[in-house]
Design an enzyme around this catalytic site. Structure first.
Site, short mmCIF file in Angstrom:
data_model
loop_
_atom_site.label_atom_id
_atom_site.label_comp_id
_atom_site.label_asym_id
_atom_site.label_seq_id
_atom_site.Cartn_x
_atom_site.Cartn_y
_atom_site.Cartn_z
N THR A 82 -2.14 5.18 2.49
CA THR A 82 -3.06 4.55 2.02
C THR A 82 -3.12 3.52 3.67
O THR A 82 -2.43 3.47 3.53
CB THR A 82 -2.98 4.02 1.01
OG1 THR A 82 -3.09 4.70 -0.29
CG2 THR A 82 -4.19 3.20 0.98
N ARG B 235 -5.17 6.75 -7.17
CA ARG B 235 -5.02 7.95 -7.59
C ARG B 235 -5.30 8.44 -8.94
O ARG B 235 -5.57 8.99 -9.44
CB ARG B 235 -3.39 8.29 -6.83
CG ARG B 235 -3.95 7.43 -5.75
CD ARG B 235 -3.08 7.41 -4.42
NE ARG B 235 -1.99 8.58 -4.59
CZ ARG B 235 -0.88 9.00 -3.71
NH1 ARG B 235 -0.02 7.75 -4.08
NH2 ARG B 235 -0.22 10.09 -4.04
N LEU C 299 0.76 -1.35 0.21
CA LEU C 299 0.14 -0.43 0.03
C LEU C 299 0.80 1.35 -0.09
O LEU C 299 1.69 1.36 0.72
CB LEU C 299 -0.09 0.33 1.31
CG LEU C 299 -1.96 -1.21 1.91
CD1 LEU C 299 -2.41 -1.23 2.78
CD2 LEU C 299 -2.64 -0.81 0.08
N ASP C 300 0.29 2.22 -0.50
CA ASP C 300 0.94 3.56 -0.63
C ASP C 300 1.16 4.08 0.94
O ASP C 300 0.31 3.68 2.18
CB ASP C 300 0.84 4.54 -1.07
CG ASP C 300 0.54 4.22 -3.05
OD1 ASP C 300 1.94 3.41 -3.27
OD2 ASP C 300 -0.25 5.13 -3.60
N ARG C 301 2.28 5.04 1.42
CA ARG C 301 2.49 5.14 2.54
C ARG C 301 1.46 6.28 3.02
O ARG C 301 1.16 6.08 4.12
CB ARG C 301 4.22 6.09 2.33
CG ARG C 301 4.40 5.97 3.38
CD ARG C 301 5.99 7.61 3.54
NE ARG C 301 6.02 7.62 5.09
CZ ARG C 301 6.40 8.71 5.16
NH1 ARG C 301 7.65 9.03 4.83
NH2 ARG C 301 7.09 8.53 6.83
#
Length: 322
Positions: free
Chosen positions: A147, A245, A143-145
């Site tokens: 998110t 995104r 997961l993105d930081r």
């Protein structure tokens, strides 16, 4: 010098351990040894497999005999595990599900899934520090930081293989909640646009829609409307970097407080909600359990900041029903 592992160790690789890269195996076994040192001893040939030198990407085989040399760690190389523990201890409270095969977290926003890019550690390093007796802990996906939400971690190599197969064959259903700008049209249910990843001079990854990019597809469904924004459920079919995104931005509906692909004016209009983070949350994950084969659906509740944002919008920006 502070000395650890003062004698040579020989390990015979089991069926369960086979298939993983040797660098990942050593990182798990030598928990307090800096990664830079692990790569150094592999590169210098001090680590041997069946009496031969190997590269960090070598995948261990069943019955391989692994030689691990004595390791010396200088005082200034000692990882600050005790300082990190206070921060990562909260990960224990974030566990949504755990058994012999899996550990599933509700990852907090702002926490990277792994160290790198200037970060000394992330979720996986924190879990390994908190659970020093665990022989295997590996990320199944990322997961993105910024998110939050469901993050899947394998506790067995067989579980990792099974789940990676499900990812490749699109057997894992991922659902996210995102707050996007303005009114999302209900008839826009799928965004299919190829995504191309670029690395800019700062080292950051920027993704854009481009004809030379990789095929990418995301399904969207309206969950709730407000006068300023729409809460949508996003379900990526492919797993590209920053996919949701960029697809939301491409559809004309950037996600709230997205510092890479967002809209500053939209964020300003939302300032009353008190939110200061990306409104993107991995709310659910559905897959076949790698041990039992049963279908497992895990849901992650929204954190306080996201819930408060929605309460604010419902109170002050409620969408009038037709």
């Amino acid at each position: 010098m502070i000395k650890n592992n003062l004698s040579v160790r020989f390990i015979t690789i089991s069926v369960e351990e086979a298939g993983q890269r040797i660098d990942n195996f050593l990182i798990m076994r030598l928990k307090n040894v800096p990664k830079s040192m692990i790569y150094r001893i592999v590169r210098k040939g001090e680590v041997r497999v069946n009496k031969k030198r190997v590269k960090p990407e070598y995948k261990l085989q069943n019955h391989d005999e692994l030689r691990i040399p004595p390791v010396q760690i200088a005082d200034n190389e000692q990882p600050l595990i005790s300082a990190r523990l206070e921060k990562v201890a909260a990960l224990n409270d974030a566990v949504l599900y755990e058994d012999d095969y899996l550990l599933i977290l509700n990852k907090p926003a702002g926490t990277a899934v792994h160290g790198g890019s200037g970060l000394s550690f992330g979720v996986i390093e924190g879990l390994r520090a908190l659970r020093p007796n665990a022989l295997f802990l590996e990320l199944v996906h990322r997961l993105d930081r910024d998110t939050s939400g469901v993050l899947l971690i394998a506790k067995k190599h067989s579980a990792l293989r099974s789940l990676h197969t499900q990812l490749r064959t699109k057997g894992i259903q991922k659902d996210y909640l995102a707050l996007v700008r303005s009114k999302w049209k209900s008839n826009i249910k799928t965004v299919s646009a190829p995504l191309l990843k670029n690395i800019i001079t700062s080292g950051e990854r920027i993704v854009r829609v481009h004809k030379d990019g990789k095929p990418s597809e995301t399904h969207f469904k309206v969950e709730e409307r407000f006068t300023l924004a729409t809460l949508v459920r996003a379900s990526p079919v492919t797993g590209r970097t920053h996919q949701i995104r960029v697809h939301a931005q491409y559809a004309g509906h950037p996600i709230a407080f997205d510092d890479r692909y967002g809209d500053i004016n939209f964020d300003q209009r939302l300032k009353g909600c008190g939110l200061h983070r990306l409104f993107l949350h991995a709310v659910a994950l559905c897959f076949n359990h790698p041990g039992s084969g049963e279908t497992l659906r895990i849901e992650a509740p929204l954190d306080v900041s996201l819930r408060q944002c929605l309460l604010y919008l419902r109170a002050y920006h409620k969408y009038p029903h037709a």
